[in-house]
Design a protein around this motif. Structure first.
Motif, PDB file in Angstrom:
ATOM      1  N   UNK A 335       0.846  -1.199   0.000  1.00  0.00           N
ATOM      2  CA  UNK A 335       0.000   0.000   0.000  1.00  0.00           C
ATOM      3  C   UNK A 335       0.879   1.246   0.000  1.00  0.00           C
ATOM      4  N   UNK A 336       1.818   1.271  -0.946  1.00  0.00           N
ATOM      5  CA  UNK A 336       2.816   2.338  -0.982  1.00  0.00           C
ATOM      6  C   UNK A 336       2.204   3.722  -1.153  1.00  0.00           C
ATOM      7  N   UNK A 337       1.044   3.795  -1.766  1.00  0.00           N
ATOM      8  CA  UNK A 337       0.412   5.103  -2.000  1.00  0.00           C
ATOM      9  C   UNK A 337      -0.704   5.402  -1.001  1.00  0.00           C
ATOM     10  N   UNK A 338      -0.873   4.545   0.013  1.00  0.00           N
ATOM     11  CA  UNK A 338      -1.914   4.790   1.025  1.00  0.00           C
ATOM     12  C   UNK A 338      -1.552   6.015   1.858  1.00  0.00           C
ATOM     13  N   UNK A 339      -2.569   6.766   2.274  1.00  0.00           N
ATOM     14  CA  UNK A 339      -2.346   7.992   3.056  1.00  0.00           C
ATOM     15  C   UNK A 339      -2.991   7.917   4.434  1.00  0.00           C
ATOM     16  N   UNK A 340      -3.639   6.801   4.746  1.00  0.00           N
ATOM     17  CA  UNK A 340      -4.327   6.677   6.033  1.00  0.00           C
ATOM     18  C   UNK A 340      -3.321   6.423   7.159  1.00  0.00           C
ATOM     19  N   UNK A 341      -3.747   6.629   8.427  1.00  0.00           N
ATOM     20  CA  UNK A 341      -2.841   6.509   9.569  1.00  0.00           C
ATOM     21  C   UNK A 341      -2.165   5.144   9.667  1.00  0.00           C
ATOM     22  N   UNK A 342      -0.898   5.160  10.064  1.00  0.00           N
ATOM     23  CA  UNK A 342      -0.152   3.922  10.272  1.00  0.00           C
ATOM     24  C   UNK A 342      -0.530   3.271  11.596  1.00  0.00           C
ATOM     25  N   UNK A 343      -0.966   4.069  12.543  1.00  0.00           N
ATOM     26  CA  UNK A 343      -1.428   3.559  13.830  1.00  0.00           C
ATOM     27  C   UNK A 343      -2.952   3.514  13.772  1.00  0.00           C
ATOM     28  N   UNK A 344      -3.506   2.358  13.479  1.00  0.00           N
ATOM     29  CA  UNK A 344      -4.929   2.273  13.145  1.00  0.00           C
ATOM     30  C   UNK A 344      -5.729   1.354  14.055  1.00  0.00           C
ATOM     31  N   UNK A 345      -5.096   0.760  15.048  1.00  0.00           N
ATOM     32  CA  UNK A 345      -5.798  -0.207  15.894  1.00  0.00           C
ATOM     33  C   UNK A 345      -7.038   0.388  16.546  1.00  0.00           C
ATOM     34  N   UNK A 346      -6.895   1.577  17.123  1.00  0.00           N
ATOM     35  CA  UNK A 346      -8.036   2.207  17.796  1.00  0.00           C
ATOM     36  C   UNK A 346      -9.104   2.619  16.803  1.00  0.00           C
ATOM     37  N   UNK A 347      -8.680   3.114  15.646  1.00  0.00           N
ATOM     38  CA  UNK A 347      -9.631   3.590  14.633  1.00  0.00           C
ATOM     39  C   UNK A 347     -10.523   2.456  14.128  1.00  0.00           C
ATOM     40  N   UNK A 348      -9.924   1.305  13.875  1.00  0.00           N
ATOM     41  CA  UNK A 348     -10.730   0.214  13.297  1.00  0.00           C
ATOM     42  C   UNK A 348     -11.683  -0.391  14.326  1.00  0.00           C
ATOM     43  N   UNK A 349     -11.377  -0.200  15.588  1.00  0.00           N
ATOM     44  CA  UNK A 349     -12.235  -0.760  16.639  1.00  0.00           C
ATOM     45  C   UNK A 349     -13.371   0.166  17.051  1.00  0.00           C
ATOM     46  N   UNK A 350     -13.340   1.407  16.575  1.00  0.00           N
ATOM     47  CA  UNK A 350     -14.394   2.341  16.968  1.00  0.00           C
ATOM     48  C   UNK A 350     -15.278   2.747  15.797  1.00  0.00           C
ATOM     49  N   UNK A 351     -15.124   2.087  14.664  1.00  0.00           N
ATOM     50  CA  UNK A 351     -15.918   2.464  13.498  1.00  0.00           C
ATOM     51  C   UNK A 351     -16.278   1.231  12.677  1.00  0.00           C
ATOM     52  N   UNK A 352     -17.104   1.451  11.673  1.00  0.00           N
ATOM     53  CA  UNK A 352     -17.474   0.388  10.739  1.00  0.00           C
ATOM     54  C   UNK A 352     -16.213  -0.090  10.024  1.00  0.00           C
ATOM     55  N   UNK A 353     -16.062  -1.403   9.895  1.00  0.00           N
ATOM     56  CA  UNK A 353     -14.885  -1.911   9.184  1.00  0.00           C
ATOM     57  C   UNK A 353     -15.232  -3.150   8.368  1.00  0.00           C
ATOM     58  N   UNK A 354     -14.256  -3.624   7.608  1.00  0.00           N
ATOM     59  CA  UNK A 354     -14.509  -4.727   6.679  1.00  0.00           C
ATOM     60  C   UNK A 354     -14.911  -6.008   7.394  1.00  0.00           C
TER      61      UNK A 354
END
Length: 359
Positions: A335-354
């Protein structure tokens, strides 16, 4: 002289009849060949993509031969789903899927990449949603953007208009899918019960559109589109071989691709009569807001693991040790062109995810 010729014709009536019939047959065969060539040319013209797209596709010794035909070896293909109802959302692709096709092993893996994935797009200022690549640079830029995100060469491209697939689905007598969850109303205006259903063209379209009354939102819609494409493929594989040319004609009104008719037939026949291994998944990801805009972020570690397994022929949910060739490849799923946060553990646990979609 004329009397001599007339006598010769009367003397060998059978031979002359054979010559005449042979000439007529040759003429008919030539006419049929020309008509067939014109028919195929018209089909290919209606399905053809631009030269810029062809130039953006990457051929490699480990995958496609670069000849425009599907080789025996595995290759990656990008599938773009659009919906004519929304005029393709001002030019943005409605859905993105990456398929790994392995004709030799009769294996097909499809991974959906959320259209709101936050990325940097070459030549475009600021962070963007990945489906904006289609808007800024058409299919060519979409291919290169997804290729960079997945870390794999993309050899073929197909754009599918779900709204125009209704005729094909009806032509097939409907498709059978296992609807993951019941829903009613929503943005599709359709109501379906969970479980195995046979959908006609109109129902198929509503199923692929629904994202408001389903648990996973856009993630669930991506799953529905995967289910529909796989169901169509399975139904086509169940048709008699003689029906394939007619089905390709139906496909021509809904699909644009770099592949020619011969390549499509060859690839179809590779899977025909087989029991293909099929796995589908969604790029591990989660929804988040930034500066008042809704985005989807990639789960970097999980995405890298998924792409390494896919590339190794293990499938996106394959288990066991990843071969060294893939585990040591730093580009796979980077995901070399991804711009989302590298620290994502908290984000994925507090929102809708795959992980919220019903399998």
């Amino acid at each position: 002289m004329r009397d001599t010729q007339a006598h010769a014709l009367r003397k060998h009536p059978v031979r002359n009849a054979i010559i005449i019939v042979t000439v007529v047959l040759i003429v008919v065969m030539i006419a049929a060949a020309l008509a067939g060539a014109l028919y195929i040319r018209n089909l290919e013209s209606s399905m053809s993509v631009g030269e810029d797209v062809r130039q953006s596709l990457q051929k490699s010794e480990t995958g496609d031969t670069g000849s425009g035909t599907a080789s025996e070896k595995s290759f990656y293909m990008m599938l773009v789903g659009t919906d004519a109802r929304t005029s393709n959302e001002n030019g943005r692709s409605d859905s993105l899927m990456l398929a790994r096709v392995d004709p030799e092993s009769h294996r097909l893996d499809i991974i959906s990449i959320p259209r709101d994935m936050q990325v940097n797009i070459k030549g475009v200022d600021g962070v963007q949603k990945i489906n904006a690549a289609y808007s800024y640079g058409g299919a060519a830029l979409a291919v290169s953007t997804v290729s960079e995100f997945a870390g794999v060469p993309i050899s073929h491209y197909a754009e599918v208009d779900f709204a125009n697939m209704t005729g094909l689905v009806d032509h097939l007598g409907g498709i059978t899918v296992i609807v993951p969850e019941s829903f009613s109303g929503g943005n599709s205006g359709l109501s379906l019960k969970a479980g195995e259903q046979t959908l006609n063209g109109e129902q198929m379209l509503g199923f692929t559109r629904e994202r408001y009354q389903v648990q996973g939102g856009d993630f669930s819609r991506a799953q529905a589109q995967q289910l529909v494409l796989l169901a169509i493929m399975q139904k086509i594989m169940a048709q008699p071989k003689m029906a394939l040319p007619g089905l390709i004609q139906e496909l021509a009104s809904a699909v644009s691709t770099d592949m020619n008719v011969s390549s499509i037939l060859q690839l179809t026949l590779k899977f025909y009569g087989q029991q293909p291994q099929v796995q589908s998944a969604i790029c591990p990801s989660y929804a988040f807001d930034q500066d008042g805009v809704s985005y989807v972020g990639v789960e970097y570690n999980e995405w890298r693991d998924m792409m390494q397994r896919v590339d190794a022929g293990m499938g996106p949910r394959g288990t066991g040790s990843i071969p060294a060739a893939q585990s040591s490849n730093a580009g796979l799923g980077a995901a070399a062109n991804a711009a989302s946060p590298r620290d994502y553990a908290a984000l994925k646990n507090q929102s809708l995810n795959s992980g919220d979609i019903i399998q």
